[in-house]
Design a protein around this motif. Structure first.
Motif, PDB file in Angstrom:
ATOM      1  N   VAL A   1       0.851  -1.188   0.000  1.00  0.00           N
ATOM      2  CA  VAL A   1       0.000   0.000   0.000  1.00  0.00           C
ATOM      3  C   VAL A   1       0.892   1.244   0.000  1.00  0.00           C
ATOM      4  N   THR A   2       0.531   2.245  -0.792  1.00  0.00           N
ATOM      5  CA  THR A   2       1.217   3.531  -0.779  1.00  0.00           C
ATOM      6  C   THR A   2       0.637   4.371   0.351  1.00  0.00           C
ATOM      7  N   THR A   3       1.504   4.940   1.188  1.00  0.00           N
ATOM      8  CA  THR A   3       1.029   5.662   2.373  1.00  0.00           C
ATOM      9  C   THR A   3       1.312   7.160   2.246  1.00  0.00           C
ATOM     10  N   ILE A   4       0.297   7.948   2.574  1.00  0.00           N
ATOM     11  CA  ILE A   4       0.438   9.406   2.612  1.00  0.00           C
ATOM     12  C   ILE A   4       0.121   9.846   4.032  1.00  0.00           C
ATOM     13  N   GLY A   5       1.053  10.513   4.662  1.00  0.00           N
ATOM     14  CA  GLY A   5       0.829  11.023   6.011  1.00  0.00           C
ATOM     15  C   GLY A   5       0.275  12.438   5.954  1.00  0.00           C
ATOM     16  N   CYS A   6      -0.529  12.777   6.949  1.00  0.00           N
ATOM     17  CA  CYS A   6      -1.125  14.116   6.978  1.00  0.00           C
ATOM     18  C   CYS A   6      -1.059  14.666   8.392  1.00  0.00           C
ATOM     19  N   ASN A   7      -0.334  15.774   8.578  1.00  0.00           N
ATOM     20  CA  ASN A   7      -0.322  16.441   9.882  1.00  0.00           C
ATOM     21  C   ASN A   7      -0.333  17.952   9.673  1.00  0.00           C
ATOM     22  N   ARG A   8      -0.287  18.684  10.749  1.00  0.00           N
ATOM     23  CA  ARG A   8      -0.426  20.135  10.655  1.00  0.00           C
ATOM     24  C   ARG A   8       0.686  20.750   9.812  1.00  0.00           C
ATOM     25  N   SER A   9       1.917  20.297  10.082  1.00  0.00           N
ATOM     26  CA  SER A   9       3.077  20.950   9.468  1.00  0.00           C
ATOM     27  C   SER A   9       3.504  20.319   8.144  1.00  0.00           C
ATOM     28  N   GLY A  10       3.041  19.091   7.883  1.00  0.00           N
ATOM     29  CA  GLY A  10       3.559  18.370   6.722  1.00  0.00           C
ATOM     30  C   GLY A  10       4.949  17.810   6.960  1.00  0.00           C
ATOM     31  N   LYS A  11       5.411  17.893   8.195  1.00  0.00           N
ATOM     32  CA  LYS A  11       6.751  17.393   8.543  1.00  0.00           C
ATOM     33  C   LYS A  11       6.789  15.871   8.445  1.00  0.00           C
ATOM     34  N   ASN A  12       7.919  15.353   7.968  1.00  0.00           N
ATOM     35  CA  ASN A  12       8.059  13.911   7.738  1.00  0.00           C
ATOM     36  C   ASN A  12       7.678  13.039   8.933  1.00  0.00           C
ATOM     37  N   ALA A  13       7.012  11.933   8.648  1.00  0.00           N
ATOM     38  CA  ALA A  13       6.741  10.910   9.654  1.00  0.00           C
ATOM     39  C   ALA A  13       7.237   9.580   9.090  1.00  0.00           C
ATOM     40  N   ALA A  14       7.548   8.652   9.981  1.00  0.00           N
ATOM     41  CA  ALA A  14       8.111   7.370   9.543  1.00  0.00           C
ATOM     42  C   ALA A  14       7.097   6.566   8.737  1.00  0.00           C
ATOM     43  N   ASN A  15       7.596   5.824   7.765  1.00  0.00           N
ATOM     44  CA  ASN A  15       6.806   4.870   6.970  1.00  0.00           C
ATOM     45  C   ASN A  15       5.705   5.524   6.134  1.00  0.00           C
ATOM     46  N   MET A  16       5.952   6.752   5.705  1.00  0.00           N
ATOM     47  CA  MET A  16       5.022   7.432   4.806  1.00  0.00           C
ATOM     48  C   MET A  16       5.744   7.672   3.476  1.00  0.00           C
ATOM     49  N   ASN A  17       5.088   7.311   2.364  1.00  0.00           N
ATOM     50  CA  ASN A  17       5.685   7.563   1.055  1.00  0.00           C
ATOM     51  C   ASN A  17       5.722   9.053   0.748  1.00  0.00           C
ATOM     52  N   SER A  18       4.738   9.784   1.280  1.00  0.00           N
ATOM     53  CA  SER A  18       4.769  11.234   1.136  1.00  0.00           C
ATOM     54  C   SER A  18       3.968  11.854   2.265  1.00  0.00           C
ATOM     55  N   MET A  19       4.049  13.169   2.374  1.00  0.00           N
ATOM     56  CA  MET A  19       3.383  13.886   3.471  1.00  0.00           C
ATOM     57  C   MET A  19       2.599  15.065   2.901  1.00  0.00           C
ATOM     58  N   ILE A  20       1.477  15.376   3.556  1.00  0.00           N
ATOM     59  CA  ILE A  20       0.738  16.599   3.244  1.00  0.00           C
ATOM     60  C   ILE A  20       0.361  17.289   4.558  1.00  0.00           C
ATOM     61  N   THR A  21      -0.095  18.525   4.442  1.00  0.00           N
ATOM     62  CA  THR A  21      -0.575  19.257   5.620  1.00  0.00           C
ATOM     63  C   THR A  21      -2.100  19.150   5.690  1.00  0.00           C
ATOM     64  N   PHE A  22      -2.664  19.528   6.840  1.00  0.00           N
ATOM     65  CA  PHE A  22      -4.122  19.558   6.981  1.00  0.00           C
ATOM     66  C   PHE A  22      -4.758  20.375   5.844  1.00  0.00           C
ATOM     67  N   ASP A  23      -4.098  21.463   5.462  1.00  0.00           N
ATOM     68  CA  ASP A  23      -4.653  22.349   4.426  1.00  0.00           C
ATOM     69  C   ASP A  23      -4.767  21.676   3.060  1.00  0.00           C
ATOM     70  N   GLN A  24      -3.992  20.613   2.846  1.00  0.00           N
ATOM     71  CA  GLN A  24      -3.980  19.959   1.530  1.00  0.00           C
ATOM     72  C   GLN A  24      -4.933  18.777   1.434  1.00  0.00           C
ATOM     73  N   LEU A  25      -5.698  18.548   2.515  1.00  0.00           N
ATOM     74  CA  LEU A  25      -6.590  17.375   2.562  1.00  0.00           C
ATOM     75  C   LEU A  25      -7.482  17.276   1.319  1.00  0.00           C
ATOM     76  N   SER A  26      -8.126  18.376   0.958  1.00  0.00           N
ATOM     77  CA  SER A  26      -9.100  18.327  -0.131  1.00  0.00           C
ATOM     78  C   SER A  26      -8.460  17.954  -1.470  1.00  0.00           C
ATOM     79  N   ASP A  27      -7.180  18.281  -1.634  1.00  0.00           N
ATOM     80  CA  ASP A  27      -6.501  17.924  -2.889  1.00  0.00           C
ATOM     81  C   ASP A  27      -6.247  16.426  -2.974  1.00  0.00           C
ATOM     82  N   VAL A  28      -6.028  15.818  -1.825  1.00  0.00           N
ATOM     83  CA  VAL A  28      -5.567  14.429  -1.822  1.00  0.00           C
ATOM     84  C   VAL A  28      -6.713  13.429  -1.662  1.00  0.00           C
ATOM     85  N   LEU A  29      -7.779  13.805  -0.988  1.00  0.00           N
ATOM     86  CA  LEU A  29      -8.872  12.861  -0.704  1.00  0.00           C
ATOM     87  C   LEU A  29      -9.425  12.157  -1.955  1.00  0.00           C
ATOM     88  N   PRO A  30      -9.540  12.852  -3.119  1.00  0.00           N
ATOM     89  CA  PRO A  30     -10.093  12.146  -4.287  1.00  0.00           C
ATOM     90  C   PRO A  30      -9.206  11.009  -4.791  1.00  0.00           C
TER      91      PRO A  30
END
Lengths: 315, 315
Positions: free
Chosen positions: A160-189
């Protein structure tokens, strides 16, 4: 002699282990309503929900509160701080059971286990399982801390490809990429699975709304394993009734226990997990392991405590 | 023009993909009872169960049998060999769905999903799930080939110790240790999970007996995802009725479909998976990927075929 009051029951073999390991300690297994025990307890070991200001007022000898859970939001923290009581918890011990619960639900849905159990009830042999695969999916993990990263690790093991989402978009372990809370709507589809393991903070309350669910794929699976105030339930109910997504697996709710007339119980596509995702036969033994370490420090006036809570910060 | 007869239905978008990719091929989607189609087919794509000697007698133009499954034991191999028909299959495509099924069942049991679904049916909030963890278990994988090793890989990711078991004891991937068939009785008392993915061969028929189940732990989970003749069902039923183990998850049976009066349907601790562990919405697309590769080779008189069956060896 140190008096320790447990306000929840503990299995006999674990009690024996404690008494053997700490012959100089008097352990009482009772409840926070046991006034005698409360009065003399220097240490209280509790799941936390029974600690009110009234309890604190009676616990005259109390110096250390050991909370055998992770959430502190229902506790009278400022009153505890005022009384200068030392507080520790068991943060971290939910990682394994919660991750296994998330993986169990996802795989069960993909491999059609709810359908299969139902077929078996009816003694009905059919191969029309409609099963799919986790492999090749994309999952969004909202709040990838210790638990979310462990979920990410196992999702990745399943392809599974993993996208992490937190306030800052700062890297978290085992995530293929990261987004911020503000980018949720772009990624949900684009994602097949949305998992929240967010705690309840002013920023996360109501973070998701009905509009977010409209953006999700029709066959998306939404899992809330964080806190029930992430989304208003009426909005989630509307989204599910309209089949904006295919599954909602919910371990947390606005009000717990869920009322027996709550629509979630009978809704197509809803799995009600009665806030048990962190439960495990290993829970108390694992909590006691942290407690035993800290109790040795306590008795020997050491300083190397695990999971100390900073009451001013609240975690 | 090459005539290709599919004896099973294929989704419209996949048919269109085939026709676009192979404009010089005439595809017919029908059944092995379609005598006209059978007579002119140079290539037959089939799940295999419909290929009898009578079918072969009518398929006068047949040169290549593409079997969209892995097992060949029910096919008239010597008759196919006699007619010099080229045979390919789709060995390998079961790995992902079967592994996900195994993991789904194990995690569902450990995290109490059958209990949870039942609670939900009754709108009943309870936290008495009795859930445990996969983490820290030991699993015995009998027959660790491509599928068994993939199961081993994911079990290890969950913190499970894996023991592989085959005839020779020769190393298999993702196993912490290996044993031979002869050492089964020594190891069974020590493992929490026993998974067979063995094919049916003279050596594996009846490999397990009632006595093996007496040796297992009382809370052991047994999974048969190989073939139903691994153990006589009457012996397995006795072992389960006596609670020698706690769960049997069965994807294969002595006789399929399972009779509606078969005791397995209603037995405590038995999960009936109606031989669907390898099913997946990705199955046909994945099978067609192998077929399309091979069809290009066929048309261009190439030699780089995938999954060619050696009929004399039978695999």
């Amino acid at each position: 002699m140190t008096n320790v009051l447990f306000t929840f029951p503990v299995k006999e073999y674990l009690i024996e282990e404690l008494q053997t390991e700490f012959p100089e300690v008097k352990f009482t297994f009772s409840s926070s309503k046991d006034q005698d025990a409360l009065k003399s307890a220097e240490v209280i070991v509790t799941y936390g929900e029974d600690i009110s200001v009234a309890t604190l007022d009676q616990a005259l000898a109390l110096k250390w509160l050991m909370i055998a859970s992770a959430g502190l939001e229902k506790m009278p923290l400022s009153e505890i701080l005022k009384r200068n009581i030392f507080v520790t918890n068991v943060k971290g011990i939910h990682k394994t059971p919660m991750t296994e619960s998330v993986m169990a639900h996802l795989l069960a849905i993909k491999r059609a286990l709810p359908w299969m159990y139902k077929q078996q009830e009816n003694s009905e042999w059919s191969k029309r399982s409609g099963s799919t695969e986790l492999f090749g999916s994309t999952a969004l993990i909202i709040g990838p801390g210790a638990i979310g990263s462990e979920i990410g690790r196992l999702l990745q093991a399943f392809g599974v490809t993993t996208i992490g989402c937190n306030r800052s978009g700062k890297n978290a372990a085992n995530m293929n990429s990261m987004i911020t809370f503000d980018q949720l709507s772009d990624v949900l589809p684009k994602v097949d699975i949305v998992i929240s393991v967010l705690p309840s903070t002013p920023e996360t309350i109501g973070l998701l709304t009905y509009d977010h669910f409209v953006l999700m794929k029709e066959d998306a699976i939404f899992m809330n394993f964080g806190r029930g105030d992430l989304i208003k339930e009426e909005q989630l109910i509307q989204a599910i009734q309209e089949r904006q997504i295919s599954y909602a697996v919910l371990d947390v709710f606005e009000n717990e226990p869920l009322d027996e007339n709550h629509p979630f119980w009978k809704m197509e596509g809803v799995i009600v997990s009665p806030h048990v995702s962190s439960h495990s036969s290993e829970y108390v033994p694992r909590a006691l392991k942290i407690f035993r370490h800290n109790l040795h420090e306590w008795i020997e006036a050491g300083t190397n405590f695990q999971n100390v809570i900073d009451l001013e910060k609240g975690y």
